[in-house]
Design an enzyme around this catalytic site. Structure first.
Site, PDB file in Angstrom:
ATOM      1  N   TRP A   1      34.595  38.788  39.999  1.00 29.30           N
ATOM      2  CA  TRP A   1      33.689  38.995  39.245  1.00 29.30           C
ATOM      3  C   TRP A   1      32.832  37.914  38.924  1.00 29.30           C
ATOM      4  O   TRP A   1      31.495  38.235  38.937  1.00 29.30           O
ATOM      5  CB  TRP A   1      34.479  39.227  37.719  1.00 29.30           C
ATOM      6  CG  TRP A   1      33.246  40.027  36.381  1.00 29.30           C
ATOM      7  CD1 TRP A   1      33.168  41.085  36.597  1.00 29.30           C
ATOM      8  CD2 TRP A   1      32.997  39.174  35.775  1.00 29.30           C
ATOM      9  NE1 TRP A   1      32.939  41.159  35.441  1.00 29.30           N
ATOM     10  CE2 TRP A   1      32.166  39.900  35.071  1.00 29.30           C
ATOM     11  CE3 TRP A   1      32.798  37.612  35.279  1.00 29.30           C
ATOM     12  CZ2 TRP A   1      31.167  39.747  34.214  1.00 29.30           C
ATOM     13  CZ3 TRP A   1      32.250  37.084  34.486  1.00 29.30           C
ATOM     14  CH2 TRP A   1      31.539  37.740  33.439  1.00 29.30           C
ATOM     15  N   HIS A   2      33.300  36.420  38.807  1.00 28.56           N
ATOM     16  CA  HIS A   2      32.367  35.709  38.594  1.00 28.56           C
ATOM     17  C   HIS A   2      31.239  35.605  40.047  1.00 28.56           C
ATOM     18  O   HIS A   2      30.309  34.725  39.531  1.00 28.56           O
ATOM     19  CB  HIS A   2      32.288  34.881  38.418  1.00 28.56           C
ATOM     20  CG  HIS A   2      33.883  34.369  37.407  1.00 28.56           C
ATOM     21  ND1 HIS A   2      34.555  34.895  37.120  1.00 28.56           N
ATOM     22  CD2 HIS A   2      33.401  34.305  35.977  1.00 28.56           C
ATOM     23  CE1 HIS A   2      34.953  34.413  35.796  1.00 28.56           C
ATOM     24  NE2 HIS A   2      34.292  34.286  35.365  1.00 28.56           N
ATOM     25  N   GLY A   3      31.132  36.188  41.156  1.00 24.71           N
ATOM     26  CA  GLY A   3      30.416  36.112  42.486  1.00 24.71           C
ATOM     27  C   GLY A   3      30.988  36.962  43.728  1.00 24.71           C
ATOM     28  O   GLY A   3      32.015  36.522  43.395  1.00 24.71           O
TER      29      GLY A   3
END
Lengths: 486, 290
Positions: free
Chosen positions: A335-337
């Site tokens: 989700w963060h990247g």
């Protein structure tokens, strides 16, 4: 991993002296009885906010709003509700996959193909020109929570597409969270009461958030950027590596929590109450506790929409528990990247939290000293995690981690360290103090809250901070945008 | 009273926002006009960035913001502020100059050109003199924070030593005896007094080479009136940090007591003479130039 993004930021002169006053004026100039019109004002300004600098991405957001609106209506009819839920989830995941992960997937496929077909450049999948719309992870997750909550009958379906649009696109939380659940603001959308009381709290919160971002985080960013750049160029010293990791730990906290504060404050100004997103995470006694205090809205989202549906901790076998945790932390990382760094970072937490769940630490620990040591271990683990999170590529993350223990460094200490430390020593001390509840505790004990003197102090301090922040913004001081991956 | 104090923050916040907006209406409008014209040529991203830059560049009373920023950074004990570095002598230096690395190939070429020019002039009967002016950046290591060094000193020494070795006339104004090393703390320029001393030294040196007329009269400070404007100058480095960071400089002008006769001419953009006056330097400095 920082990129110059053209976006309307809360920490910009255009937002503070143009967008915000115009929004407040238009909103409050509309009589309170016309709440629909006030919502319309907020929707229009929110779309304008998102369009600033990159108007084409508005279409993606509008597409997402419309798609989720119709999916919500279909689920509400209860015929084939599960099928429509699955379609809705697939719809949202497709959007986020195409815009955020497609190029990453292609790069990895090409990497695999390069091993199989070696030099044959013809056997490669071409990269796309698609760029990442800011805040896509936030508004997509909000949309997913909406359709799931409608399916679970936790909330009534929104029949007005403009109101659903307002929920998804509301500018305070649009690009950097917190991830607001529809259940948290559905009532406020149709009946809310703005008040001076709330306005005042909102203003205070906004200014403190702005100061966290502009004064503390941006200055810490200067140290962290230099340290990570020096590590990548093999010219870092051990002391600078430690200063850099401390600075980044503070930078990301004040950046993210500052943005959340500003979002919560702006929400309050317009009569909305968003949930808290941070609660002094760096004082956590364990890694699990850290994630109950850090980015709370994301942690609780994964808990409610992924972990619990998989069975959570109440499963029959240990292997199932480990699997559930693995899925949650893998997804948290992703989700963060779109990068292996984030995946490794997520899996680091999978390892740490699984260890705590299975071993029963730190609850099992008896003596105070051991508990304290575990607290230190937690903080160090989090900081090492930030190195993986921040570094450009796993190779550089490795270099940085080695530098912390004196391997591959250019000495123990140099003038660069002295310069960055001495230039920022006061801000470092303030940052460390403000990352703990110490200041809050002192203020509570001297009982200034809700006194005339307390109000005067608050007003003076807030206005001074606002003026100092404005000076940084007008002078276009370093103002990195940390969320472009999210 | 209690309610007034309680909500004073909201009132001040709104006042701040709306005054900021009101006083910048012209700025925002002008910035918009400026960037809208380039909409077809540039991407929207660039146009938006340009617009934000313009707004910040022309922000209402921007110098007040610089003052606030400098004061805050002073409170934080910072010595590197908005592209300047504060020396232990309380003087400001431009960060880019301090960090500049010399291109020695270029410097060697420059030296070669200088020597050739001097030789050529001498061959044609001229007398040459190499004057090494003092540089604000000719500073000791311990005057700069964090062990910073400046490459310029090394270059100036290289020029002076090399030209001296080749037997040319050299006047090194960096030597203390000339009293020409004073610089404004907020600027990179010489103080007027220092440049006067430098002028004195050059004239005296030239007088030893060729007999100059009226050197003594022009060289004596007694023959000048000095007007000092105290705390009046915020130089090119000072405008980056604001006046609360190191304060302002005193600025003096020297007006000759003796007769001067100048012809002042001004040309317009078409290079046509638009204005002409004859008179002394004091009239020019104090009246016409303003």
């Amino acid at each position: 991993m920082l990129r110059k993004e053209v976006r309307m930021l809360f920490s910009s002169t255009v937002f503070i002296f143009c967008f915000l006053p115009l929004t407040i004026l238009t909103y409050f100039a509309t009589p309170r009885k016309y709440l629909e019109v006030r919502n319309g004002v907020l929707l229009i300004f929110s779309i304008g906010f998102y369009a600033w600098g990159e108007p084409k991405f508005v279409l993606i957001m509008l597409f997402s709003i419309l798609g989720n609106y119709f999916v919500g209506l279909c689920i509400d009819k209860r015929k084939h509700a599960k099928l429509f839920l699955e379609i809705g989830i697939a719809f949202n995941i497709s959007i986020i996959f195409i815009f955020k992960y497609l190029n990453f997937a292609i790069a990895n496929i090409n990497e695999l193909l390069s091993h199989v077909f070696l030099e044959n450049e013809m056997v490669r999948v071409p990269q796309t020109e698609i760029s990442l719309p800011i805040g896509i992870s936030f508004f997509t997750f909000q949309a997913i929570s909406y359709i799931i909550d409608v399916y679970r009958k936790k909330v009534d379906v929104q029949k007005n597409p403009f109101y659903l649009g307002l929920y998804i696109s509301f500018f305070p939380q649009l690009i950097a969270g917190p991830i607001v659940r529809y259940t948290d603001i559905n009532v406020a959308i149709i009946e809310r009461k703005e008040s001076w009381e709330k306005f005042n709290v909102g203003v205070k919160r906004f200014i403190f958030g702005l100061a966290k971002k502009v004064i503390l985080s941006n200055n810490m960013a200067l140290i962290a950027d230099r340290a990570f750049a020096d590590a990548a160029d093999n010219r870092i010293t051990t002391m600078l590596a430690w200063l850099g990791i401390v600075a980044y730990t503070l930078q990301i906290f004040f950046d993210f929590s500052g943005y959340s504060d500003m979002a919560i404050g702006l929400g309050k100004i317009f009569g909305f109450d968003f949930n808290e997103n941070f609660n002094y995470p760096y004082i956590s006694k364990s890694v699990s506790e850290f994630w109950r205090r850090w980015h709370i809205s994301l942690g609780s989202w994964f808990r409610d929409y992924v972990y619990f549906p998989l069975g959570g901790s109440r499963v029959k076998t240990r292997s199932r528990l480990i699997f559930n945790l693995f899925v949650v932390w893998l997804l948290t990382g992703i989700w963060h990247g779109a990068s292996w760094n984030f995946i490794v970072w997520g899996l680091l937490y999978f390892v740490l939290i699984t260890f705590e769940k299975i071993s029963g630490y730190p609850e099992k620990l008896k003596t105070k000293i051991v508990k304290f040591l575990y607290r230190v271990f937690t903080l160090i683990s989090v900081m090492f995690g930030w190195v993986i999170f921040r570094a450009e590529g796993m190779r550089n993350a490795g270099k940085y981690l080695f530098a912390l223990v004196g391997i591959g460094v250019n000495g123990f200490i140099d003038n660069v360290f002295i310069q960055f430390f001495m230039e920022n020593v006061i801000l470092l001390v303030f940052s460390i103090l403000l990352a703990t509840p110490l200041v809050d505790e002192v203020l509570r004990r001297i009982k200034l809250k809700d006194t005339v003197l307390g109000d005067i102090y608050t007003s003076v301090i807030c206005m001074l901070l606002l003026i100092v922040c404005s000076s940084y913004l007008v002078l276009e001081s370093y103002n990195p945008f940390i969320y472009f991956n999210f | 009273m209690k309610n007034f104090c309680k909500y004073s923050l909201s009132a001040l916040f709104l006042l701040y926002l709306y005054s900021g907006m009101f006083f910048n209406v012209g700025n925002i409008k002008n910035s918009m006009i400026l960037v809208v014209d380039s909409l077809g040529e540039k991407s929207i991203k660039t146009v938006v960035t340009d617009f934000e830059k313009e707004v910040n560049e022309n922000f209402y009373r921007k110098m007040d913001m610089v003052d606030v920023n400098g004061a805050f950074k002073k409170f934080c004990g910072q010595k590197i502020v908005n592209g300047t570095i504060l020396g232990s002598n309380d003087k400001l230096y431009a960060q880019d100059v301090i960090e500049q690395e010399l291109d020695w190939d270029r410097e060697r070429k420059n030296l070669d050109y200088t020597l050739k020019l001097m030789e050529h002039a001498e061959k044609n009967g001229a007398i040459t003199l190499y004057v090494q002016h003092p540089d604000k950046y000719d500073i000791d290591k311990d005057e700069l924070p964090y062990g910073m060094t400046v490459a310029r000193t090394e270059r100036d020494n290289y020029f002076v030593d090399s030209i001296k070795k080749s037997g040319k006339n050299v006047l090194d104004l960096r030597e203390d005896k000339y009293g020409a090393k004073e610089f404004y703390k907020t600027d990179h320029h010489w103080t007027v007094e220092s440049s006067f001393s430098a002028d004195q030294a050059i004239m005296e040196y030239l007088d030893t080479l060729v007999d100059l007329d009226g050197v003594e009269e022009k060289n004596s400070i007694e023959n000048y009136d000095k007007i000092t404007y105290t705390k009046s100058l915020l130089g090119s480095n000072g405008i980056r940090t604001g006046e609360f960071y190191v304060g302002k400089d005193d600025y003096s002008i020297l007006i000759p007591k003796f007769e001067t006769d100048y012809l002042f001419q001004r040309y317009d953009s078409n290079e046509k003479l638009s204005w002409e006056k004859k008179g002394g330097i004091s009239k020019f400095l104090l009246i016409w130039i303003y």
